[in-house]
Motif scaffolding. Structure first.
Motif, PDB file in Angstrom:
ATOM      1  N   UNK A 187      35.718  45.459  42.211  1.00 40.30           N
ATOM      2  CA  UNK A 187      36.632  45.227  41.093  1.00 40.30           C
ATOM      3  C   UNK A 187      37.533  44.043  41.410  1.00 40.30           C
ATOM      4  N   UNK A 188      38.038  43.427  40.362  1.00 37.07           N
ATOM      5  CA  UNK A 188      38.823  42.206  40.506  1.00 37.07           C
ATOM      6  C   UNK A 188      40.145  42.470  41.229  1.00 37.07           C
ATOM      7  N   UNK A 189      40.511  41.570  42.112  1.00 40.26           N
ATOM      8  CA  UNK A 189      41.775  41.676  42.840  1.00 40.26           C
ATOM      9  C   UNK A 189      42.942  41.460  41.878  1.00 40.26           C
ATOM     10  N   UNK A 190      43.833  42.427  41.739  1.00 40.81           N
ATOM     11  CA  UNK A 190      44.967  42.229  40.833  1.00 40.81           C
ATOM     12  C   UNK A 190      46.045  41.355  41.470  1.00 40.81           C
ATOM     13  N   UNK A 191      46.794  40.660  40.647  1.00 42.88           N
ATOM     14  CA  UNK A 191      48.003  39.990  41.118  1.00 42.88           C
ATOM     15  C   UNK A 191      49.029  41.054  41.502  1.00 42.88           C
ATOM     16  N   UNK A 192      49.852  40.739  42.472  1.00 34.40           N
ATOM     17  CA  UNK A 192      50.867  41.701  42.917  1.00 34.40           C
ATOM     18  C   UNK A 192      52.257  41.392  42.362  1.00 34.40           C
ATOM     19  N   UNK A 193      52.365  40.428  41.491  1.00 36.79           N
ATOM     20  CA  UNK A 193      53.653  40.141  40.881  1.00 36.79           C
ATOM     21  C   UNK A 193      54.135  41.353  40.071  1.00 36.79           C
TER      22      UNK A 193
ATOM     23  N   UNK B  47      30.070  57.460  35.800  1.00 36.59           N
ATOM     24  CA  UNK B  47      30.417  56.620  36.939  1.00 36.59           C
ATOM     25  C   UNK B  47      30.854  55.233  36.486  1.00 36.59           C
ATOM     26  N   UNK B  48      31.392  54.470  37.429  1.00 39.99           N
ATOM     27  CA  UNK B  48      31.813  53.108  37.159  1.00 39.99           C
ATOM     28  C   UNK B  48      31.376  52.253  38.335  1.00 39.99           C
ATOM     29  N   UNK B  49      30.413  51.384  38.101  1.00 43.79           N
ATOM     30  CA  UNK B  49      29.881  50.551  39.184  1.00 43.79           C
ATOM     31  C   UNK B  49      30.571  49.197  39.263  1.00 43.79           C
ATOM     32  N   UNK B  50      31.634  49.001  38.472  1.00 40.55           N
ATOM     33  CA  UNK B  50      32.425  47.792  38.577  1.00 40.55           C
ATOM     34  C   UNK B  50      31.680  46.533  38.178  1.00 40.55           C
ATOM     35  N   UNK B  51      31.824  45.507  38.994  1.00 41.81           N
ATOM     36  CA  UNK B  51      31.274  44.187  38.680  1.00 41.81           C
ATOM     37  C   UNK B  51      29.771  44.218  38.470  1.00 41.81           C
ATOM     38  N   UNK B  52      29.077  45.112  39.137  1.00 40.29           N
ATOM     39  CA  UNK B  52      27.629  45.174  39.025  1.00 40.29           C
ATOM     40  C   UNK B  52      27.173  45.409  37.594  1.00 40.29           C
ATOM     41  N   UNK B  53      27.972  46.096  36.806  1.00 38.47           N
ATOM     42  CA  UNK B  53      27.586  46.354  35.426  1.00 38.47           C
ATOM     43  C   UNK B  53      27.476  45.068  34.615  1.00 38.47           C
ATOM     44  N   UNK B  54      28.180  44.016  35.072  1.00 36.65           N
ATOM     45  CA  UNK B  54      28.135  42.734  34.371  1.00 36.65           C
ATOM     46  C   UNK B  54      27.087  41.800  34.952  1.00 36.65           C
ATOM     47  N   UNK B  55      26.869  41.858  36.260  1.00 32.61           N
ATOM     48  CA  UNK B  55      25.971  40.899  36.905  1.00 32.61           C
ATOM     49  C   UNK B  55      24.578  41.446  37.178  1.00 32.61           C
ATOM     50  N   UNK B  56      24.429  42.789  37.157  1.00 36.37           N
ATOM     51  CA  UNK B  56      23.167  43.439  37.536  1.00 36.37           C
ATOM     52  C   UNK B  56      22.748  43.073  38.963  1.00 36.37           C
ATOM     53  N   UNK B  57      23.743  42.797  39.803  1.00 37.98           N
ATOM     54  CA  UNK B  57      23.497  42.457  41.195  1.00 37.98           C
ATOM     55  C   UNK B  57      24.010  43.604  42.058  1.00 37.98           C
ATOM     56  N   UNK B  58      23.120  44.197  42.843  1.00 43.54           N
ATOM     57  CA  UNK B  58      23.515  45.317  43.692  1.00 43.54           C
ATOM     58  C   UNK B  58      24.640  44.949  44.656  1.00 43.54           C
TER      59      UNK B  58
ATOM     60  N   UNK C 120      28.911  28.248  25.233  1.00 46.30           N
ATOM     61  CA  UNK C 120      30.210  28.361  24.569  1.00 46.30           C
ATOM     62  C   UNK C 120      31.353  28.265  25.579  1.00 46.30           C
ATOM     63  N   UNK C 121      31.033  28.061  26.849  1.00 45.34           N
ATOM     64  CA  UNK C 121      32.053  27.875  27.868  1.00 45.34           C
ATOM     65  C   UNK C 121      32.515  29.141  28.556  1.00 45.34           C
ATOM     66  N   UNK C 122      32.043  30.293  28.060  1.00 43.48           N
ATOM     67  CA  UNK C 122      32.498  31.569  28.610  1.00 43.48           C
ATOM     68  C   UNK C 122      31.353  32.569  28.609  1.00 43.48           C
ATOM     69  N   UNK C 123      31.403  33.460  29.589  1.00 43.01           N
ATOM     70  CA  UNK C 123      30.488  34.598  29.630  1.00 43.01           C
ATOM     71  C   UNK C 123      31.288  35.810  29.164  1.00 43.01           C
TER      72      UNK C 123
ATOM     73  N   UNK D  75      36.304  44.174  35.657  1.00 35.68           N
ATOM     74  CA  UNK D  75      34.951  43.822  36.087  1.00 35.68           C
ATOM     75  C   UNK D  75      34.612  42.359  35.825  1.00 35.68           C
ATOM     76  N   UNK D  76      35.588  41.576  35.340  1.00 37.14           N
ATOM     77  CA  UNK D  76      35.347  40.165  35.085  1.00 37.14           C
ATOM     78  C   UNK D  76      34.408  39.891  33.935  1.00 37.14           C
ATOM     79  N   UNK D  77      34.337  40.801  32.978  1.00 37.90           N
ATOM     80  CA  UNK D  77      33.355  40.623  31.901  1.00 37.90           C
ATOM     81  C   UNK D  77      33.698  39.495  30.948  1.00 37.90           C
TER      82      UNK D  77
END
Length: 425
Positions: free
Chosen positions: A306-312, A289-300, A126-129, A115-117
């Motif tokens: 969800x974050x795109x995974x690397x395919x390596x 439930x799991x609302x993904x990124x919205x749980x971190x941003x509170x943006x509908x 501090x440079x990071x969320x 979710x990019x948290x």
């Protein structure tokens, strides 16, 4: 045409030089060696019964081969891991799939977790969320070191439950209260104390070791251990099926999100993966439930993304999806081709979940919530793409051609023993 598609096409048709295109954070081999020991040392868990390596093991190519992980309280590694018994039985499955760690030391990574948290950000000065907000320790040199702090203070991953141990109790009060406890555990083990003094210039005595130094060691290990850019794709040795699949990968739109040399845009997308498990719920969520990124941003607008995974090395790290919903590459490819139909057709037997009868009532309860299932289906970003069986097979062949050679086994490997004397998984 996307700026990423031109180099991808050239890479498909000729021998690419992906290793030259990826920039990595620098690392110190001596710090990475300390990190290797800490990565496999249960001393960093609340109940001293699980390590980072338990769910990101060399045996399973830096992942755990399960749909949803079994965190603290379980036993074993990989597909053989069990949910524990008696007082050690897990109280909850880890809500999401343990991601593989390939190339996580690349500087292009500016977000971590599904979710990019943890992300690079000006927030909190501090440079990071992060979940620690303004209480994040100072002195962390890169986002990989920041990320390393959080699994050890996650209740169902490594910390344990409140009242079980001092780490979990501290986390219950405030997340940053636990890190000094873990740092003290490490520095009071003579072998660790000596290694830190010998390796970090700013550390004059073991009592100077802080959680930041532990995070740096872990990051230097992870960032150097799982670098993999020696696949048939990189070497220009793909077979005919993989070459056909690479062209399909471009023409069918896969490269829109899985772009660049690491095959990720680092963005967030809703692809309608079938939900199951306990969900990563917020305090006011009415269901598992799991609302993904919205749980971190509170943006509908971020709901169910969800974050795109690397395919390596993707062929080595089944199952697939943020919750490991599909056990095969063919399954996840077919899902991407028609997400809505695949969501409707998915069956629970596809999930790889170690037996935990006391949790079975929750495992698939979300499928009884027609409104939640409808919301997941309504947010899908991908339009259906027709694929023949032969095209699916060629796409799978291309994904297999992203598998590294000798790099797949890591650089240093798993240690046989750790300074704490605790068992190594």
């Amino acid at each position: 045409m996307s700026k990423h598609l031109v180099p991808l096409l050239l890479a498909i048709l000729a021998a690419p030089a992906a290793a030259e295109e990826v920039e990595f954070h620098p690392f110190d081999p001596a710090k990475a060696e300390i990190g290797r020991l800490l990565f496999y040392d249960p001393i960093l868990s609340g109940n001293r019964n699980i390590s980072c390596g338990t769910c990101h093991h060399h045996k399973t190519f830096s992942a755990d081969a399960l749909s949803l992980g079994i965190g603290e309280g379980g036993a074993g590694v990989g597909p053989e891991r069990t949910a524990g018994t008696g007082d050690d039985a897990i109280r909850k499955r880890v809500p999401r799939h343990a991601p593989a760690l390939w190339n996580v030391g690349a500087t292009e990574f500016e977000t971590f977790f599904h979710d990019g948290r943890v992300s690079v950000s000006p927030h909190y000065e501090v440079g990071y969320d992060t979940p620690a907000e303004e209480w994040l320790p100072e002195g962390l040199p890169n986002i990989l070191a920041v990320q390393a702090l959080f699994p050890m203070v996650a209740q169902f991953e490594m910390a344990g439950n409140p009242r079980e141990n001092e780490v979990a109790g501290a986390v219950h009060d405030r997340v940053d209260y636990a890190w000094p406890i873990l740092a003290k555990r490490v520095r009071t083990i003579p072998a660790y104390g000596e290694m830190f003094v010998r390796t970090f210039r700013e550390i004059e005595a073991p009592e100077d070791v802080q959680i930041v130094h532990i995070a740096v060691a872990l990051a230097d290990f992870m960032g150097s251990e799982w670098r993999s850019l020696d696949s048939p794709y990189d070497l220009g040795t793909m077979d005919a099926a993989a070459r056909r699949g690479g062209i399909l990968f471009r023409d069918k739109g896969c490269a829109t999100c899985h772009s660049g040399p690491l095959f990720t845009d680092h963005g967030f997308h809703a692809i309608g993966l079938p939900p199951f498990g306990p969900g990563r719920t917020r305090r006011f969520d009415p269901t598992a439930r799991d609302v993904g990124r919205m749980a971190e941003t509170d943006d509908l607008a971020d709901a169910y993304r969800f974050r795109t995974p690397s395919l390596r090395n993707v062929a080595l790290t089944a199952p697939y999806g943020h919750n490991g919903a599909y056990p095969t590459l063919e399954g996840i490819v077919r899902h991407h081709a028609d997400p809505a139909a695949a969501l409707a057709a998915w069956t629970p037997d596809l999930a790889k979940l170690p037996a935990a009868p006391w949790l079975e009532a929750v495992d698939f309860v979300i499928h009884q919530d027609a409104r939640e299932m409808a919301r997941v289906a309504a947010t899908i970003d991908l339009a259906p793409v027709p694929l023949s069986d032969a095209e699916v097979a060629d796409l799978v062949a291309f994904l297999g051609a992203l598998t590294g050679g000798a790099s797949r086994h890591g650089r240093l490997g798993r240690p046989d023993a750790v300074p704490s004397g605790l068992p190594v998984d």
